[in-house]
Design a protein around this motif. Sequence first.
Motif, short mmCIF file in Angstrom:
data_model
loop_
_atom_site.label_atom_id
_atom_site.label_comp_id
_atom_site.label_asym_id
_atom_site.label_seq_id
_atom_site.Cartn_x
_atom_site.Cartn_y
_atom_site.Cartn_z
N TYR A 179 0.81 -1.22 0.00
CA TYR A 179 0.00 0.00 0.00
C TYR A 179 0.84 1.27 0.00
N SER A 180 2.07 1.19 0.51
CA SER A 180 2.92 2.38 0.45
C SER A 180 3.34 2.66 -0.99
N GLY A 208 0.25 4.05 -2.79
CA GLY A 208 0.11 5.45 -2.41
C GLY A 208 1.12 6.34 -3.11
N TYR A 235 -8.22 11.61 3.94
CA TYR A 235 -8.33 10.28 3.35
C TYR A 235 -7.31 10.12 2.21
N SER A 272 -4.57 11.82 1.80
CA SER A 272 -3.25 11.84 2.42
C SER A 272 -2.89 10.47 2.99
N LYS A 273 -3.84 9.84 3.68
CA LYS A 273 -3.58 8.51 4.26
C LYS A 273 -3.33 7.46 3.17
N GLU A 291 -2.08 8.09 0.14
CA GLU A 291 -0.78 8.38 -0.46
C GLU A 291 0.38 7.97 0.46
N ARG A 292 0.17 7.97 1.76
CA ARG A 292 1.22 7.56 2.68
C ARG A 292 1.18 6.06 2.98
N GLY A 293 0.23 5.35 2.36
CA GLY A 293 0.13 3.90 2.57
C GLY A 293 -0.47 3.53 3.91
N ARG A 294 -1.14 4.47 4.57
CA ARG A 294 -1.73 4.23 5.89
C ARG A 294 -3.13 3.63 5.79
N THR A 295 -3.79 3.84 4.65
CA THR A 295 -5.16 3.35 4.44
C THR A 295 -5.22 2.66 3.08
#
Length: 111
Positions: free
Chosen positions: A5-6, A9, A36, A38-39, A41-45
């Motif tokens: 996911y990172s 993103g 959302y 941002s998350k 793109e940072r691979g957090r979601t």
Amino acid sequence: MSFDYSMIGYRIKKARENKGITQEILAESMDVSNAYISKIERGRTPVNLDNLGKICAVLETSTDYILRGTNKISDDYTRNEIIDMLEGCSPEKIKLIALVIKPILDYNGDG
């Protein structure tokens, strides 16, 4: 198949920047929050399929690029797709596939 996911993103961010679109514009076009995007793109979601489709439409890019880093039109994509299909095959199926492929590879196109 699992996804990084990172990297997804990162590719979304890169495609967005290449289009000159801010996170805010992307978020507005999808009716989601900046946080959302941002998350994602940072691979957090993880991004769901509906939102992935919307992102790709806005950024005019393919899901293949976002998910795998390849484009359908590239030879590597086709090669990787064939390898992916073969991974789940039994040894018997692999032998059968080899019997079908060999004449195609041996064909020289003169006849």
